[in-house]
Design an enzyme around this catalytic site. Structure first.
Site, PDB file in Angstrom:
ATOM      1  N   ASP A 183      11.782  18.858  -2.629  1.00 48.61           N
ATOM      2  CA  ASP A 183      11.570  18.055  -1.472  1.00 48.61           C
ATOM      3  C   ASP A 183      13.043  18.011  -0.842  1.00 48.61           C
ATOM      4  O   ASP A 183      14.009  17.900  -1.258  1.00 48.61           O
ATOM      5  CB  ASP A 183      11.329  16.451  -1.854  1.00 48.61           C
ATOM      6  CG  ASP A 183      10.141  16.343  -2.387  1.00 48.61           C
ATOM      7  OD1 ASP A 183       9.330  17.287  -2.341  1.00 48.61           O
ATOM      8  OD2 ASP A 183       9.728  15.301  -2.816  1.00 48.61           O
ATOM      9  N   LYS A 197       2.967  28.318 -14.775  1.00 48.70           N
ATOM     10  CA  LYS A 197       3.894  28.859 -13.477  1.00 48.70           C
ATOM     11  C   LYS A 197       4.379  27.960 -12.739  1.00 48.70           C
ATOM     12  O   LYS A 197       5.433  27.967 -12.367  1.00 48.70           O
ATOM     13  CB  LYS A 197       2.781  29.795 -12.684  1.00 48.70           C
ATOM     14  CG  LYS A 197       3.355  30.620 -11.719  1.00 48.70           C
ATOM     15  CD  LYS A 197       4.168  31.711 -12.239  1.00 48.70           C
ATOM     16  CE  LYS A 197       3.118  32.858 -12.562  1.00 48.70           C
ATOM     17  NZ  LYS A 197       3.809  33.963 -13.293  1.00 48.70           N
ATOM     18  N   GLU A 224      17.175   7.872 -13.248  1.00 44.13           N
ATOM     19  CA  GLU A 224      15.985   8.646 -12.969  1.00 44.13           C
ATOM     20  C   GLU A 224      16.049   8.875 -11.294  1.00 44.13           C
ATOM     21  O   GLU A 224      16.532   8.056 -10.579  1.00 44.13           O
ATOM     22  CB  GLU A 224      14.704   7.778 -13.093  1.00 44.13           C
ATOM     23  CG  GLU A 224      13.390   7.944 -12.573  1.00 44.13           C
ATOM     24  CD  GLU A 224      12.328   7.066 -12.693  1.00 44.13           C
ATOM     25  OE1 GLU A 224      12.543   6.229 -12.919  1.00 44.13           O
ATOM     26  OE2 GLU A 224      11.197   7.370 -11.611  1.00 44.13           O
ATOM     27  N   CYS A 250       3.023 -17.997  -6.452  1.00 44.95           N
ATOM     28  CA  CYS A 250       3.497 -17.673  -4.986  1.00 44.95           C
ATOM     29  C   CYS A 250       2.786 -18.274  -3.942  1.00 44.95           C
ATOM     30  O   CYS A 250       2.322 -19.287  -3.810  1.00 44.95           O
ATOM     31  CB  CYS A 250       4.379 -16.508  -4.806  1.00 44.95           C
ATOM     32  SG  CYS A 250       5.695 -16.550  -3.661  1.00 44.95           S
ATOM     33  N   HIS A 305       7.892 -15.971  -9.365  1.00 47.35           N
ATOM     34  CA  HIS A 305       7.036 -14.904  -9.776  1.00 47.35           C
ATOM     35  C   HIS A 305       7.181 -14.737 -11.578  1.00 47.35           C
ATOM     36  O   HIS A 305       8.027 -13.937 -11.789  1.00 47.35           O
ATOM     37  CB  HIS A 305       7.405 -13.694  -9.367  1.00 47.35           C
ATOM     38  CG  HIS A 305       7.160 -13.761  -7.967  1.00 47.35           C
ATOM     39  ND1 HIS A 305       5.724 -13.090  -7.372  1.00 47.35           N
ATOM     40  CD2 HIS A 305       7.431 -14.179  -6.690  1.00 47.35           C
ATOM     41  CE1 HIS A 305       5.734 -13.214  -6.127  1.00 47.35           C
ATOM     42  NE2 HIS A 305       6.756 -13.715  -5.625  1.00 47.35           N
ATOM     43  N   GLN A 326       7.477  26.944 -13.982  1.00 50.89           N
ATOM     44  CA  GLN A 326       8.599  28.022 -14.096  1.00 50.89           C
ATOM     45  C   GLN A 326       9.040  27.877 -12.568  1.00 50.89           C
ATOM     46  O   GLN A 326      10.409  27.979 -12.401  1.00 50.89           O
ATOM     47  CB  GLN A 326       7.760  29.519 -14.142  1.00 50.89           C
ATOM     48  CG  GLN A 326       7.317  29.812 -15.536  1.00 50.89           C
ATOM     49  CD  GLN A 326       6.667  31.060 -15.496  1.00 50.89           C
ATOM     50  OE1 GLN A 326       7.211  31.977 -14.742  1.00 50.89           O
ATOM     51  NE2 GLN A 326       5.548  31.170 -16.387  1.00 50.89           N
ATOM     52  N   TYR A 361       0.790  -1.058  -0.094  1.00 51.37           N
ATOM     53  CA  TYR A 361       0.059   0.010  -0.080  1.00 51.37           C
ATOM     54  C   TYR A 361       0.833   1.208   0.084  1.00 51.37           C
ATOM     55  O   TYR A 361       0.508   2.218  -0.501  1.00 51.37           O
ATOM     56  CB  TYR A 361      -0.987  -0.064   1.459  1.00 51.37           C
ATOM     57  CG  TYR A 361      -1.973  -1.025   1.334  1.00 51.37           C
ATOM     58  CD1 TYR A 361      -3.057  -0.918  -0.016  1.00 51.37           C
ATOM     59  CD2 TYR A 361      -2.183  -1.697   2.287  1.00 51.37           C
ATOM     60  CE1 TYR A 361      -4.019  -1.931  -0.107  1.00 51.37           C
ATOM     61  CE2 TYR A 361      -3.330  -2.720   2.333  1.00 51.37           C
ATOM     62  CZ  TYR A 361      -3.975  -2.676   1.318  1.00 51.37           C
ATOM     63  OH  TYR A 361      -5.184  -3.734   1.050  1.00 51.37           O
ATOM     64  N   GLU A 418       5.520 -13.054 -13.599  1.00 51.39           N
ATOM     65  CA  GLU A 418       5.203 -11.801 -13.959  1.00 51.39           C
ATOM     66  C   GLU A 418       6.505 -10.912 -14.005  1.00 51.39           C
ATOM     67  O   GLU A 418       6.236  -9.855 -14.962  1.00 51.39           O
ATOM     68  CB  GLU A 418       4.209 -11.178 -13.059  1.00 51.39           C
ATOM     69  CG  GLU A 418       4.427 -10.820 -11.556  1.00 51.39           C
ATOM     70  CD  GLU A 418       4.555 -11.736 -10.353  1.00 51.39           C
ATOM     71  OE1 GLU A 418       4.778 -13.037 -10.966  1.00 51.39           O
ATOM     72  OE2 GLU A 418       4.668 -11.409  -9.318  1.00 51.39           O
TER      73      GLU A 418
HETATM   74  N1  GLN Z   1       3.987 -15.352   2.119  1.00 56.52           N
HETATM   75  C1  GLN Z   1       4.417 -16.536   1.079  1.00 56.52           C
HETATM   76  C2  GLN Z   1       5.793 -16.954   1.691  1.00 56.52           C
HETATM   77  O1  GLN Z   1       6.510 -16.247   2.116  1.00 56.52           O
HETATM   78  C3  GLN Z   1       4.277 -16.221  -0.097  1.00 56.52           C
HETATM   79  C4  GLN Z   1       5.068 -15.147  -0.523  1.00 56.52           C
HETATM   80  C5  GLN Z   1       4.641 -14.464  -1.937  1.00 56.52           C
HETATM   81  O2  GLN Z   1       3.628 -14.453  -2.347  1.00 56.52           O
HETATM   82  N2  GLN Z   1       5.624 -13.686  -2.612  1.00 56.52           N
HETATM   83  O3  GLN Z   1       6.539 -18.107   1.356  1.00 56.52           O
END
Ligand code: GLN
Length: 536
Positions: A148, A190, A141, A382, A508, A193, A54, A510
């Site tokens: 800040d 502005k 980047e 996972c 993972h 600027q 989050y 993705e």
């Molecule tokens: N919480 C689980 C673990 O630590 C899965 C972790 C996750 O989904 N990245 O094994």
């Protein structure tokens, strides 16, 4: 010697510095240059690994096991390259290094200060990538917004670097917002600027302004920005809101950003611009012939960035299938036996997301039971895979109290248990099983067919693992381990062959999907969803 391009942001956060930097890098790459990008984050955490999604969106993991900012995901997805720990540095890491050196006595009794010690360490890190890759161009980047307090040392380091590297080897791009006041029907310059003034006060003159805007910038506005911000007229670049982030390289090309950058860096523009693969991807993305509805069952759904790479992997896999993937975020906490049919009855497949802790687990188990018994395509990542294992133990093996020890530490049947290597770990930061590991696939499995090969490498981020003690029992009842780590026998993939598509992966996938190189498991999942919909 590599040339450096710095991208700072002004006026507000969330302007998409990562996308602009990745888009420019894409164009430079398409012009034949060897390019990489790195990100400096001005927060005190040593890395984002301990941050709640989050707070900071997804934590991206590289092959070498660095837990990094999600912008590195954009860099990899756009450039089709792999990044590493060196590509993401935080203020926390900079200070940690400097303080460690101080404790070692490296500074020989000197007072350790922001200037020069912190700024020297920043400059050292900025130039680190020069050593490893023969890069022609390194983009940096700088996170946060100019003005800040925490960004100040970075802007100061940038000022110094322009002198160290030589002005002709160094370029500063400032990304800014041109707000539109609807009451006055006017775009306003502005804030930009003021933002540029702050940079100038710190001794940095931006060479190029990239202006985020909802409306076209007129010639007058461009001239005004050039005049007040002390940049050439041609260096005022319009960045209109785009339909897709993948359009941005093309928009930047139309604005000639790549040409202006190369001219200012004294580099050849060259005649060819090879964007064929990118345009092919965009063409497929924009002209789907089918569509599917996929439920993304997770618990951080309020914030799209929490599952950034999963959303993007669906975009890539959808394009490759010429199929529009409508991702329906579903809060697992809301799923119960009595409403699961209503919630998931209309979808063509579900992906159960990664995650940590007990919250939302019950709903995930109910969802998995529903799609397993109704033969709806399933993909678990996972924690999603771990839940599939627990659900199977509960409802097929009859081990009603089986659980993951993450959720129920004293369970009688720990089908998911803590990895041996994790048992003595007490610190939280950077201590999971992280980074790329080998996996060997079972011939003939859905996964092996998807990859079209048997030896793969995938990225991990977890502490818990399938408990091999139960492997035979699972296989006897139809849940097979189809991907195994060849070095330590850990189960990395489970499948149910007696189901059209039931795949759970401990890694993972993705994180390795790219626009021009979609991930095979996402491609095969989207195909399965599309087939399921056709047969429905
Ligand atoms: N919480 C689980 C673990 O630590 C899965 C972790 C996750 O989904 N990245 O094994």
């Amino acid at each position: 010697m590599a040339k450096h391009i710095f991208v700072t942001g002004g006026v507000t956060s969330s302007l998409g510095k990562g996308i602009i930097a990745a888009s420019l890098a894409k164009l430079l790459q398409a012009r034949g240059y060897k390019v990489t990008i790195q990100k400096f984050d001005p927060y005190i955490n040593v890395d984002p690994g301990t941050l709640n999604p989050y707070e900071h969106g997804e934590c991206y993991v590289t092959d070498d096991g660095a837990e990094t900012d999600l912008d590195l995901g954009h860099y990899e997805r756009f450039l089709n390259i792999s990044t590493s720990q060196a590509n993401n540095v935080t203020t926390g890491r900079i200070y940690q290094t400097v303080i460690n050196k101080e404790r070692e006595g490296v500074y020989l009794g000197k007072t350790v200060q922001v200037i020069p010690h912190i700024t020297d360490e920043i400059k050292h890190r900025v130039r680190l990538l020069e050593d490893d890759g023969n890069y022609d161009i390194i983009l940096t980047e700088i996170g946060g917004t100019v003005g800040d307090i925490e960004s100040l040392p970075y802007v100061e380091a940038l000022r110094q670097l322009r002198l160290d590297l030589g002005i002709e080897n160094c370029l500063s791009i400032h990304l800014t917002l041109i707000p539109y006041l609807s009451a006055a029907k006017e775009l306003k310059t502005k804030p930009t600027q003021h933002s540029v003034k702050q940079l100038l006060q710190a001794g940095v003159q931006p060479d190029i302004l990239v202006c985020r805007t909802e409306h076209a910038l007129s010639k007058e506005i461009r001239n005004k920005l050039a005049l007040f911000c002390n940049v050439q007229k041609e260096s005022v670049i319009e960045a209109r809101d785009a339909e897709s982030i993948y359009d941005v390289p093309i928009l930047m090309y139309k604005e000639k950003l790549d040409k202006i950058v190369l001219k200012k860096l004294n580099m050849k523009v060259g005649k060819t611009l090879d964007l064929d693969a990118w345009k092919g991807f965009l063409g497929r993305l924009k002209n789907p012939t089918r569509e599917v509805k996929v439920a993304l069952v997770g618990k951080y759904n309020e914030l799209q960035d929490a599952y950034k790479s999963i959303h993007e992997a669906f975009v890539h896999a959808g394009a490759s299938n010429e199929c529009k993937v409508n991702v329906l975020p579903i809060h697992s906490e809301g799923i119960t036996k009595s409403n699961v049919e209503e919630i998931l009855g209309q979808v063509d497949g579900i992906l159960v997301a990664p995650g940590f802790g007990e919250r939302g687990i019950k709903g995930k188990l109910v969802a998995i039971e529903y799609v397993r018994s109704n033969k709806i395509p399933f993909f678990g990542i996972c924690l999603g895979m771990q839940c599939a294992v627990v659900e199977f133990a509960n409802n097929v093996l009859g081990l009603k109290s089986a659980a993951s020890v993450e959720v129920k530490p004293k369970t009688e049947y720990p089908v998911i248990h803590l990895m041996e290597s994790q048992k003595n770990v007490t610190k939280k930061g950077g201590t999971m099983r992280l980074g790329s590991y080998k996996c060997k696939l079972e011939k003939g499995s859905v996964s092996a067919k998807a990859y079209g090969k048997l030896n793969i490498d995938e990225r991990h981020r977890h502490r818990f693992e399938f408990n091999n003690k139960y492997k035979k029992q699972f296989e006897k009842h139809g849940m097979m381990s189809t991907g195994i780590n060849p070095d330590n026998n850990l189960v990395e993939i489970i499948e149910i062959p007696d189901h059209p598509h039931f795949v759970g992966v401990q890694f993972h996938p993705e994180l390795k999907s790219r626009a021009e190189n979609p991930h095979p498991l996402f491609v095969s999942f989207v195909r399965a969803c599309s087939e399921y919909r056709r047969n429905k």
